[in-house]
Write a protein that holds these residues in place. Structure first.
Motif, short mmCIF file in Angstrom:
data_model
loop_
_atom_site.label_atom_id
_atom_site.label_comp_id
_atom_site.label_asym_id
_atom_site.label_seq_id
_atom_site.Cartn_x
_atom_site.Cartn_y
_atom_site.Cartn_z
N PRO A 33 0.84 -1.20 0.00
CA PRO A 33 0.00 0.00 0.00
C PRO A 33 0.88 1.25 0.00
CG PRO A 33 0.06 -0.96 2.18
CD PRO A 33 0.80 -1.90 1.27
N ALA A 34 0.49 2.23 -0.80
CA ALA A 34 1.21 3.50 -0.87
C ALA A 34 0.20 4.64 -0.88
CB ALA A 34 2.07 3.54 -2.12
N VAL A 35 0.51 5.70 -0.15
CA VAL A 35 -0.36 6.85 -0.03
C VAL A 35 0.47 8.11 -0.25
CG1 VAL A 35 -1.94 8.12 1.49
CG2 VAL A 35 -1.74 5.65 1.70
N ALA A 36 0.00 9.01 -1.11
CA ALA A 36 0.68 10.29 -1.32
C ALA A 36 -0.05 11.37 -0.53
CB ALA A 36 0.71 10.64 -2.80
N VAL A 37 0.73 12.25 0.11
CA VAL A 37 0.18 13.33 0.92
C VAL A 37 0.74 14.66 0.41
CG1 VAL A 37 0.06 14.28 3.26
CG2 VAL A 37 0.07 11.80 2.93
N PRO A 38 -0.12 15.65 0.12
CA PRO A 38 0.39 16.96 -0.29
C PRO A 38 1.34 17.53 0.77
CG PRO A 38 -1.99 16.85 -0.54
CD PRO A 38 -1.57 15.62 0.21
N TRP A 39 2.44 18.15 0.30
CA TRP A 39 3.44 18.65 1.23
C TRP A 39 3.97 20.01 0.78
CZ3 TRP A 39 4.46 16.50 5.82
CH2 TRP A 39 5.54 17.00 6.55
N GLY A 45 6.28 27.38 -6.90
CA GLY A 45 4.86 27.39 -6.59
C GLY A 45 4.13 26.12 -7.00
N LEU A 46 4.88 25.08 -7.37
CA LEU A 46 4.26 23.81 -7.75
C LEU A 46 4.11 22.93 -6.52
CD1 LEU A 46 6.28 23.17 -11.03
CD2 LEU A 46 3.93 24.02 -10.81
N PRO A 47 3.07 22.09 -6.48
CA PRO A 47 2.84 21.27 -5.29
C PRO A 47 3.88 20.16 -5.14
CG PRO A 47 1.24 20.75 -6.99
CD PRO A 47 2.04 21.91 -7.49
N ASN A 48 4.26 19.92 -3.90
CA ASN A 48 5.12 18.79 -3.52
C ASN A 48 4.25 17.76 -2.80
OD1 ASN A 48 7.75 19.60 -4.35
ND2 ASN A 48 7.85 20.99 -2.61
N SER A 49 4.77 16.55 -2.68
CA SER A 49 4.09 15.54 -1.88
C SER A 49 5.11 14.59 -1.29
CB SER A 49 3.07 14.76 -2.71
OG SER A 49 3.72 14.00 -3.71
N VAL A 50 4.69 13.88 -0.26
CA VAL A 50 5.48 12.79 0.31
C VAL A 50 4.66 11.52 0.13
CG1 VAL A 50 6.74 14.21 1.97
CG2 VAL A 50 4.58 13.17 2.64
N GLN A 51 5.34 10.39 0.08
CA GLN A 51 4.64 9.13 -0.13
C GLN A 51 4.96 8.19 1.02
OE1 GLN A 51 5.77 7.01 -3.73
NE2 GLN A 51 3.71 6.23 -3.96
N ALA A 52 3.93 7.63 1.63
CA ALA A 52 4.08 6.63 2.69
C ALA A 52 3.83 5.26 2.08
CB ALA A 52 3.08 6.90 3.82
N ILE A 53 4.75 4.34 2.32
CA ILE A 53 4.66 2.99 1.77
C ILE A 53 4.85 2.01 2.91
CG2 ILE A 53 5.67 1.36 0.14
CD1 ILE A 53 6.84 4.11 -1.14
N ALA A 69 1.60 12.44 8.66
CA ALA A 69 2.26 13.37 7.74
C ALA A 69 1.32 14.51 7.37
CB ALA A 69 2.73 12.62 6.49
N GLU A 70 0.07 14.19 7.13
CA GLU A 70 -0.91 15.22 6.78
C GLU A 70 -1.06 16.23 7.92
OE1 GLU A 70 -5.16 15.30 4.55
OE2 GLU A 70 -5.00 13.92 6.24
N ALA A 71 -1.06 15.74 9.16
CA ALA A 71 -1.20 16.63 10.31
C ALA A 71 0.02 17.54 10.46
CB ALA A 71 -1.40 15.81 11.58
N ALA A 72 1.20 17.06 10.07
CA ALA A 72 2.43 17.84 10.20
C ALA A 72 2.76 18.66 8.97
CB ALA A 72 3.59 16.89 10.50
N ALA A 73 2.05 18.43 7.87
CA ALA A 73 2.37 19.07 6.59
C ALA A 73 2.18 20.57 6.64
CB ALA A 73 1.50 18.49 5.49
#
Length: 84
Positions: A33-39, A45-53, A69-73
């Motif tokens: 399972p992998a989840v991407a979170v906006p970061w 000005g382009l969006p970054n993200s982190v991925q949890a696997i 991660a979402e709470a700390a983003a």
């Protein structure tokens, strides 16, 4: 659309699809399972993200890490208004 909503949805295989698959094929192959979170945004000005696997079958772990991660983003600005 990149992800089919029904089996009848067409998925265009174009440059955007290939770019998306660059980050997901290995985890799909492994069944992990992998989840991407906006970061936040980068310098342009382009969006970054982190991925949890997580390990295969450990979906709750991936979701818990993504939630933390979402709470700390860093916050993202509101999208610009669209002119209609």
């Amino acid at each position: 659309n990149a992800v089919p909503l029904t089996p009848d949805d067409d998925i265009p295989f174009d440059q955007n699809t290939v770019g998306f698959l660059t980050f997901t094929w290995l985890w799909n192959l492994c069944g992990a399972p992998a989840v991407a979170v906006p970061w936040g945004l980068d310098a342009d000005g382009l969006p970054n993200s982190v991925q949890a696997i997580a390990a295969a079958g450990a979906d709750p772990v991936a979701i818990a890490v993504a939630a933390a991660a979402e709470a700390a983003a860093p916050g993202l600005p509101a999208p610009p208004a669209m002119n209609r």
